[in-house]
Design a protein around this motif. Structure first.
Motif, mmCIF file in Angstrom:
data_model
loop_
_atom_site.group_PDB
_atom_site.id
_atom_site.type_symbol
_atom_site.label_atom_id
_atom_site.label_comp_id
_atom_site.label_asym_id
_atom_site.label_seq_id
_atom_site.Cartn_x
_atom_site.Cartn_y
_atom_site.Cartn_z
ATOM 1 N N VAL A 131 -29.707 19.660 -69.603
ATOM 2 C CA VAL A 131 -28.322 19.259 -69.767
ATOM 3 C C VAL A 131 -28.193 17.815 -69.315
ATOM 4 C CG1 VAL A 131 -25.931 19.678 -69.058
ATOM 5 C CG2 VAL A 131 -27.499 21.599 -69.345
ATOM 6 N N ILE A 132 -27.484 17.020 -70.120
ATOM 7 C CA ILE A 132 -27.185 15.634 -69.760
ATOM 8 C C ILE A 132 -25.692 15.559 -69.477
ATOM 9 C CG2 ILE A 132 -27.218 13.217 -70.488
ATOM 10 C CD1 ILE A 132 -29.393 14.032 -72.532
ATOM 11 N N TYR A 133 -25.323 15.234 -68.238
ATOM 12 C CA TYR A 133 -23.930 15.082 -67.851
ATOM 13 C C TYR A 133 -23.515 13.636 -68.077
ATOM 14 C CZ TYR A 133 -24.394 19.675 -65.753
ATOM 15 O OH TYR A 133 -24.613 21.015 -65.563
ATOM 16 N N CYS A 134 -22.522 13.426 -68.932
ATOM 17 C CA CYS A 134 -22.121 12.092 -69.364
ATOM 18 C C CYS A 134 -20.781 11.686 -68.774
ATOM 19 C CB CYS A 134 -22.041 12.048 -70.893
ATOM 20 S SG CYS A 134 -23.615 12.419 -71.695
ATOM 21 N N LYS A 135 -20.656 10.405 -68.405
ATOM 22 C CA LYS A 135 -19.439 9.923 -67.743
ATOM 23 C C LYS A 135 -18.258 9.779 -68.689
ATOM 24 C CE LYS A 135 -20.827 5.151 -68.283
ATOM 25 N NZ LYS A 135 -21.290 3.946 -67.712
ATOM 26 N N ASP A 136 -18.517 9.580 -70.001
ATOM 27 C CA ASP A 136 -17.415 9.391 -70.948
ATOM 28 C C ASP A 136 -17.883 9.701 -72.375
ATOM 29 O OD1 ASP A 136 -18.885 7.091 -71.820
ATOM 30 O OD2 ASP A 136 -17.748 5.789 -70.485
ATOM 31 N N GLN A 137 -16.952 9.605 -73.330
ATOM 32 C CA GLN A 137 -17.279 9.926 -74.721
ATOM 33 C C GLN A 137 -18.325 8.972 -75.289
ATOM 34 O OE1 GLN A 137 -15.887 12.727 -76.319
ATOM 35 N NE2 GLN A 137 -17.584 12.348 -77.712
ATOM 36 N N GLY A 138 -18.284 7.718 -74.877
ATOM 37 C CA GLY A 138 -19.280 6.764 -75.345
ATOM 38 C C GLY A 138 -20.690 7.177 -74.974
ATOM 39 N N VAL A 182 -34.735 6.221 -74.957
ATOM 40 C CA VAL A 182 -33.373 6.775 -74.984
ATOM 41 C C VAL A 182 -32.686 6.613 -73.637
ATOM 42 C CG1 VAL A 182 -32.043 8.936 -75.187
ATOM 43 C CG2 VAL A 182 -33.849 8.415 -76.843
ATOM 44 N N PHE A 183 -33.384 6.906 -72.557
ATOM 45 C CA PHE A 183 -32.796 6.845 -71.225
ATOM 46 C C PHE A 183 -33.021 5.460 -70.636
ATOM 47 C CE2 PHE A 183 -33.270 11.279 -72.073
ATOM 48 C CZ PHE A 183 -32.195 11.884 -71.443
ATOM 49 N N LYS A 184 -31.928 4.836 -70.201
ATOM 50 C CA LYS A 184 -31.989 3.452 -69.694
ATOM 51 C C LYS A 184 -32.791 3.350 -68.393
ATOM 52 C CE LYS A 184 -29.027 1.961 -72.832
ATOM 53 N NZ LYS A 184 -29.521 2.349 -74.118
ATOM 54 N N ASP A 185 -32.596 4.307 -67.503
ATOM 55 C CA ASP A 185 -33.290 4.308 -66.222
ATOM 56 C C ASP A 185 -34.500 5.228 -66.354
ATOM 57 O OD1 ASP A 185 -34.039 4.116 -63.583
ATOM 58 O OD2 ASP A 185 -32.434 5.394 -62.829
ATOM 59 N N ALA A 186 -35.568 4.700 -66.959
ATOM 60 C CA ALA A 186 -36.737 5.528 -67.262
ATOM 61 C C ALA A 186 -38.010 4.709 -67.099
ATOM 62 C CB ALA A 186 -36.624 6.059 -68.693
ATOM 63 N N LYS A 187 -39.091 5.415 -66.772
ATOM 64 C CA LYS A 187 -40.369 4.716 -66.646
ATOM 65 C C LYS A 187 -41.526 5.699 -66.730
ATOM 66 C CE LYS A 187 -40.197 4.841 -61.604
ATOM 67 N NZ LYS A 187 -40.039 4.069 -60.388
ATOM 68 N N ILE A 188 -42.632 5.176 -67.188
ATOM 69 C CA ILE A 188 -43.895 5.913 -67.150
ATOM 70 C C ILE A 188 -44.516 5.634 -65.794
ATOM 71 C CG2 ILE A 188 -46.227 6.067 -68.102
ATOM 72 C CD1 ILE A 188 -44.995 5.425 -70.846
ATOM 73 N N LYS A 189 -44.928 6.689 -65.116
ATOM 74 C CA LYS A 189 -45.513 6.531 -63.786
ATOM 75 C C LYS A 189 -47.031 6.469 -63.859
ATOM 76 C CE LYS A 189 -43.394 8.422 -60.359
ATOM 77 N NZ LYS A 189 -42.883 9.408 -59.410
ATOM 78 N N LEU A 234 -37.011 10.099 -65.873
ATOM 79 C CA LEU A 234 -35.776 9.826 -66.596
ATOM 80 C C LEU A 234 -34.626 9.958 -65.605
ATOM 81 C CD1 LEU A 234 -36.340 12.059 -69.774
ATOM 82 C CD2 LEU A 234 -36.954 9.648 -69.479
ATOM 83 N N ASN A 235 -33.942 8.860 -65.330
ATOM 84 C CA ASN A 235 -32.808 8.868 -64.399
ATOM 85 C C ASN A 235 -33.136 9.564 -63.076
ATOM 86 O OD1 ASN A 235 -31.562 8.689 -67.246
ATOM 87 N ND2 ASN A 235 -29.978 7.909 -65.893
ATOM 88 N N GLY A 236 -34.296 9.289 -62.540
ATOM 89 C CA GLY A 236 -34.702 9.844 -61.253
ATOM 90 C C GLY A 236 -35.348 11.216 -61.325
#
Length: 150
Positions: free
Chosen positions: A74-81, A28-35, A51-53
């Motif tokens: 909470v996920i803060y989103c930049k726009d409606q998309g 789901v999260f683009k900037d994500a990784k298993i450590k 997830l996103n840092g």
């Protein structure tokens, strides 16, 4: 386990599906990784992931504890998309709730909001604030345009 780089790390307790959950969140999260993955007798015990840092640890701890709304993210989103993307992705197989809240298919609670939610709900005019709050209370997935127009 790899060294954790933040002072406080959320530790998520799953019955026995931590690996499935982590793989879902990573998708789901683009900037994500298993450590790191820690195994005991071949079975996953913990998975450190990011997830996103934001670092998390997932644990296969058994069925004793379940997620509740008492702890959420909470996920803060930049726009409606972006709101639409996270809402659709996380709500699939879960449960949509009021005011931008949802539970994902693992029972974890999320609120998906615009990054400027404070400004939208507190525009400096008490009447506008009241209208914005009333609009928010009627929403399930948040609609930025409707909040701006309230």
């Amino acid at each position: 386990m790899e060294t954790i780089n933040q002072k406080i790390t959320p530790f998520l307790w799953f019955d026995k599906n931590a690996e499935e959950a982590v793989n879902f969140y990573i998708s789901v999260f683009k900037d994500a990784k298993i450590k790191t993955v820690q195994r005991v007798n071949g079975a996953v015990l913990t998975i450190a992931f990011e997830l996103n840092g934001q670092e998390f640890v997932a644990l296969n701890g058994g069925p004793m504890f379940k997620f509740t709304e008492a702890v959420s993210f909470v996920i803060y989103c930049k726009d409606q998309g972006e709101i639409d993307y996270f809402w659709k992705s996380l709500a699939e197989g879960g449960q949509e709730q009021q005011c931008g809240w949802l539970k994902d298919k693992f029972g974890l609670s999320w609120q998906v909001v615009p990054a400027n939610i404070d400004k939208l709900l507190n525009p400096g005019d008490p009447q506008k604030t009241d209208r914005a709050m009333q609009a928010l209370m009627k929403m399930v997935k948040l609609d930025i345009k409707a909040l701006q127009e309230a």
